[in-house]
Enzyme design. Structure first.
Site, PDB file in Angstrom:
ATOM      1  CG  HIS A 268       6.628   2.428   4.633  1.00  0.00           C
ATOM      2  ND1 HIS A 268       5.311   2.760   4.469  1.00  0.00           N
ATOM      3  CD2 HIS A 268       7.128   3.356   5.495  1.00  0.00           C
ATOM      4  CE1 HIS A 268       5.012   3.819   5.191  1.00  0.00           C
ATOM      5  NE2 HIS A 268       6.097   4.214   5.832  1.00  0.00           N
ATOM      6  CG  HIS A 309      -2.282  -1.577   4.286  1.00  0.00           C
ATOM      7  ND1 HIS A 309      -2.487  -1.232   5.597  1.00  0.00           N
ATOM      8  CD2 HIS A 309      -1.679  -0.526   3.705  1.00  0.00           C
ATOM      9  CE1 HIS A 309      -2.047  -0.008   5.793  1.00  0.00           C
ATOM     10  NE2 HIS A 309      -1.548   0.449   4.670  1.00  0.00           N
ATOM     11  CG  ASP A 366       2.740   2.120  -2.255  1.00  0.00           C
ATOM     12  OD1 ASP A 366       2.688   1.648  -1.118  1.00  0.00           O
ATOM     13  OD2 ASP A 366       3.055   3.297  -2.503  1.00  0.00           O
TER      14      ASP A 366
HETATM   15  C1  SDX Z   1       2.437   1.325   2.516  1.00  0.00           C
HETATM   16  O1  SDX Z   1       1.282   1.172   7.280  1.00  0.00           O
HETATM   17  C2  SDX Z   1       0.873   1.966   6.394  1.00  0.00           C
HETATM   18  O2  SDX Z   1      -0.122   2.665   6.549  1.00  0.00           O
HETATM   19  C3  SDX Z   1       1.686   1.998   5.131  1.00  0.00           C
HETATM   20  C4  SDX Z   1       1.122   2.838   3.998  1.00  0.00           C
HETATM   21  C5  SDX Z   1       1.128   4.309   4.334  1.00  0.00           C
HETATM   22  O3  SDX Z   1       0.349   5.054   3.719  1.00  0.00           O
HETATM   23  O4  SDX Z   1       2.003   4.730   5.144  1.00  0.00           O
HETATM   24  O5  SDX Z   1      -0.196   2.435   3.704  1.00  0.00           O
HETATM   25  C6  SDX Z   1       1.970   2.711   2.732  1.00  0.00           C
HETATM   26  O6  SDX Z   1       3.498   0.987   2.972  1.00  0.00           O
HETATM   27  C7  SDX Z   1       1.565   0.349   1.784  1.00  0.00           C
HETATM   28  C8  SDX Z   1       2.178  -1.089   1.712  1.00  0.00           C
HETATM   29  C9  SDX Z   1       3.174  -1.104   0.563  1.00  0.00           C
HETATM   30  N1  SDX Z   1       3.937  -2.396   0.587  1.00  0.00           N
HETATM   31  C10 SDX Z   1       3.734  -3.316  -0.378  1.00  0.00           C
HETATM   32  O7  SDX Z   1       2.894  -3.236  -1.250  1.00  0.00           O
HETATM   33  C11 SDX Z   1       4.699  -4.501  -0.289  1.00  0.00           C
HETATM   34  C12 SDX Z   1       3.928  -5.823  -0.484  1.00  0.00           C
HETATM   35  N2  SDX Z   1       3.078  -6.052   0.694  1.00  0.00           N
HETATM   36  C13 SDX Z   1       3.646  -6.671   1.807  1.00  0.00           C
HETATM   37  O8  SDX Z   1       4.917  -6.988   1.940  1.00  0.00           O
HETATM   38  C14 SDX Z   1       2.737  -6.786   3.021  1.00  0.00           C
HETATM   39  O9  SDX Z   1       1.454  -6.980   2.598  1.00  0.00           O
HETATM   40  C15 SDX Z   1       2.790  -5.618   3.985  1.00  0.00           C
HETATM   41  C16 SDX Z   1       4.185  -5.350   4.429  1.00  0.00           C
HETATM   42  C17 SDX Z   1       2.233  -4.393   3.337  1.00  0.00           C
HETATM   43  C18 SDX Z   1       1.939  -5.964   5.186  1.00  0.00           C
HETATM   44  O10 SDX Z   1       2.539  -7.046   5.782  1.00  0.00           O
HETATM   45  P1  SDX Z   1       1.947  -7.684   7.157  1.00  0.00           P
HETATM   46  O11 SDX Z   1       0.714  -7.012   7.598  1.00  0.00           O
HETATM   47  O12 SDX Z   1       3.066  -7.780   8.109  1.00  0.00           O
HETATM   48  O13 SDX Z   1       1.451  -9.057   6.654  1.00  0.00           O
HETATM   49  P2  SDX Z   1       2.333 -10.339   6.608  1.00  0.00           P
HETATM   50  O14 SDX Z   1       3.652  -9.989   5.973  1.00  0.00           O
HETATM   51  O15 SDX Z   1       2.333 -10.952   7.948  1.00  0.00           O
HETATM   52  O16 SDX Z   1       1.523 -11.200   5.566  1.00  0.00           O
HETATM   53  C19 SDX Z   1       0.368 -11.914   6.001  1.00  0.00           C
HETATM   54  C20 SDX Z   1       0.273 -13.072   5.017  1.00  0.00           C
HETATM   55  C21 SDX Z   1       1.584 -13.841   4.877  1.00  0.00           C
HETATM   56  O17 SDX Z   1       1.252 -15.163   4.477  1.00  0.00           O
HETATM   57  P3  SDX Z   1       1.135 -16.336   5.644  1.00  0.00           P
HETATM   58  O18 SDX Z   1       2.433 -16.309   6.411  1.00  0.00           O
HETATM   59  O19 SDX Z   1      -0.051 -15.930   6.490  1.00  0.00           O
HETATM   60  O20 SDX Z   1       0.901 -17.606   4.864  1.00  0.00           O
HETATM   61  O21 SDX Z   1       0.015 -12.547   3.705  1.00  0.00           O
HETATM   62  C22 SDX Z   1       1.112 -12.852   2.841  1.00  0.00           C
HETATM   63  C23 SDX Z   1       2.287 -13.170   3.720  1.00  0.00           C
HETATM   64  O22 SDX Z   1       3.201 -14.054   3.081  1.00  0.00           O
HETATM   65  N3  SDX Z   1       1.349 -11.631   2.055  1.00  0.00           N
HETATM   66  C24 SDX Z   1       1.599 -11.618   0.756  1.00  0.00           C
HETATM   67  C25 SDX Z   1       1.683 -10.266   0.421  1.00  0.00           C
HETATM   68  N4  SDX Z   1       1.524  -9.512   1.505  1.00  0.00           N
HETATM   69  C26 SDX Z   1       1.313 -10.369   2.520  1.00  0.00           C
HETATM   70  N5  SDX Z   1       1.748 -12.617  -0.145  1.00  0.00           N
HETATM   71  C27 SDX Z   1       1.982 -12.238  -1.415  1.00  0.00           C
HETATM   72  N6  SDX Z   1       2.085 -10.947  -1.849  1.00  0.00           N
HETATM   73  C28 SDX Z   1       1.932  -9.945  -0.944  1.00  0.00           C
HETATM   74  N7  SDX Z   1       2.041  -8.680  -1.336  1.00  0.00           N
END
Ligand code: SDX
Length: 431
Positions: A268, A309, A366
């Site tokens: 997050h 996201h 971010d």
């Molecule tokens: C913020 O919610 C909000 O609005 C948050 C926010 C706000 O203003 O409050 O926007 C702020 O928190 C932004 C997000 C910051 N976090 C990151 O940058 C961390 C890296 N990103 C992730 O961990 C992930 O993308 C999330 C947590 C942001 C979202 O995760 P989801 O929607 O639960 O997606 P998921 O984990 O189910 O991923 C879907 C697929 C998966 O692969 P498969 O299982 O389908 O094969 O996408 C892959 C994941 O492995 N994936 C990534 C990835 N993010 C998702 N693979 C590599 N790198 C990534 N960053």
């Protein structure tokens, strides 16, 4: 085509069916009201991570993840970024309308005159180790506001609720700057009422006794814009946390402290700090390809921080604005940061890669913000604290909105139980 008013759900095993009403939004998807589902079918719903579940009705922020749209009280983030200020946005989020000159002046005066902290706060702060993470200190310090503003806090009184919101918007920057200065061994600085919100914060962060602080308008404008972009974001994890804690009737300072704690996670708000660590770990633009391959390997445990996201399956509109701003701010400050080159290369490689395209993973808010914070002289460990300063405006707006609801209910999700069925206790001697 007329809007459908309900959906029909039937259980193929029992043949039971139930008509569930649809709750339409002013824009965006309608929601199925499932309140009578358990009584009609004996089933709950299951939605890990609340991917498809609305937890409340809100008029504050609207996001369209597919279209990459973000609006605060109906105003597009692109227009607010260009024409507004953080404090004006804080007013908008809290009150629902942009202030006129008199309203803004009164709001700014109130916030300015609630920035001071009780002197006893120093005892809390000085109890931390110097090397404590600023987010750990911020969580504790914001929570301790409840110890100073609990008595006489009548949450049934809208004016008392509004004052609590003002106090949080006003005091979180003071606390944040104090945490930073304590962590580097500098004497604390009192807020200066003759300075505007961002300049006042920068003064509390960086002013030293030996020479007057040269406030840089480029830095202040960039920070104000970053605060606007981070001010609110619908029912994200930390805002949902504030709402859940608020639904119990807890002290608003305790609610926001819970939001700070939730924001700290690297999935997050902690992602901005994690992005800089990731870019430093990658080290060179030539090594970006290896990082992208690692991020695609499920077993690596490595993700591209700042990518992906839960809602945006298109560019995060905030990332687009920050990306443009990064080039401008670094040029105006004469900063040449190799991290930016690595970030641009990482974005280029990832956006062409089928893994990221198939999963609609784009840079989020971010991804670039850390590079700007670094250029503004903000230390990496303070990046998520900066996010918390801005998001306090959103947290208090959601807390106020929920607190004003006549039919507000305590948040209490159910579960799918996968544990043991009933069994009898076995005395120790027989185990
Ligand atoms: C913020 O919610 C909000 O609005 C948050 C926010 C706000 O203003 O409050 O926007 C702020 O928190 C932004 C997000 C910051 N976090 C990151 O940058 C961390 C890296 N990103 C992730 O961990 C992930 O993308 C999330 C947590 C942001 C979202 O995760 P989801 O929607 O639960 O997606 P998921 O984990 O189910 O991923 C879907 C697929 C998966 O692969 P498969 O299982 O389908 O094969 O996408 C892959 C994941 O492995 N994936 C990534 C990835 N993010 C998702 N693979 C590599 N790198 C990534 N960053």
């Amino acid at each position: 085509m007329s809007e459908s008013k309900s959906v029909l759900l039937s259980d193929s095993a029992t043949g039971k069916s139930v008509e569930l009403p649809l709750i339409p939004g002013t824009v965006g998807p309608s929601c199925i009201d499932i309140a009578k589902l358990p009584a009609a079918t004996g089933h709950f719903t299951y939605d890990q991570g609340f991917i498809a579940t609305a937890s409340c009705k809100s008029a504050i922020t609207y996001i369209d993840g597919d279209a990459g749209v973000l609006m605060y009280r109906g105003y597009p983030i692109e227009q607010l970024a260009k024409q507004s200020s953080f404090l004006e946005v804080a007013y908008l989020l809290m009150h629902g309308e942009l202030p006129n000159a008199a309203q803004f002046s009164a709001f700014e005066h109130e916030v300015t005159h609630h920035t001071m902290m009780h002197e006893a706060f120093r005892n809390f702060l000085f109890g931390f180790r110097h090397d404590a993470h600023p987010m750990a200190m911020l969580t504790g310090m914001v929570g301790s506001l409840a110890a100073f503003y609990h008595h006489g806090l009548d949450l049934e009184d809208p004016e008392k609720r509004r004052l609590a919101a003002i106090r949080l918007i006003a005091k979180v920057p003071t606390i944040a700057a104090a945490c930073y200065r304590y962590s580097i061994g500098w004497a604390l600085r009192y807020p200066r009422n003759n300075l505007e919100f961002v300049d006042r914060f920068l003064h509390m962060m960086f002013e030293v006794p030996s020479e007057p602080l040269q406030l840089n308008p480029v830095v202040a404008k960039a920070l104000d814009l970053l605060f606007i972009l981070h001010a609110d974001h619908e029912q994200n994890a930390s805002t949902s946390t504030v709402r859940l804690v608020g639904s119990t009737g807890a002290n608003p300072y305790a609610c926001v402290a819970a939001g700070v704690a939730a924001l700290w996670g690297p999935a997050h708000g902690g992602a901005n700090e994690a992005v800089l660590s990731m870019l430093a770990q990658i080290g060179r633009p030539e090594d970006v390809g290896k990082a992208v391959e690692r991020a695609k390997d499920k077993h690596s445990g490595f993700r591209l921080m700042g990518f992906g996201h839960r809602v945006y399956k298109n560019f995060d509109p905030r990332a687009t604005i920050i990306r443009e701003m990064t080039h401008k701010v670094l040029a105006e400050l004469g900063v040449n940061d190799p991290m930016l080159e690595i970030a641009l290369k990482l974005e280029e490689v990832a956006l062409k890669d089928e893994y990221f395209i198939a999963r609609k993973l784009y840079p989020n808010v971010d991804f670039y913000s850390g590079i700007i914070y670094k250029a503004l002289g903000i230390p990496t460990e303070m990046f998520t604290v900066m996010f918390a300063i801005a998001r306090t405006a959103g947290w208090v707006a959601h807390w106020l909105e929920q607190s004003a609801e006549a039919d507000s209910k305590i948040g209490r999700p159910r579960q799918v139980y996968i544990g043991q069925t009933r069994r009898d206790f076995v005395p120790m001697a027989q185990r």
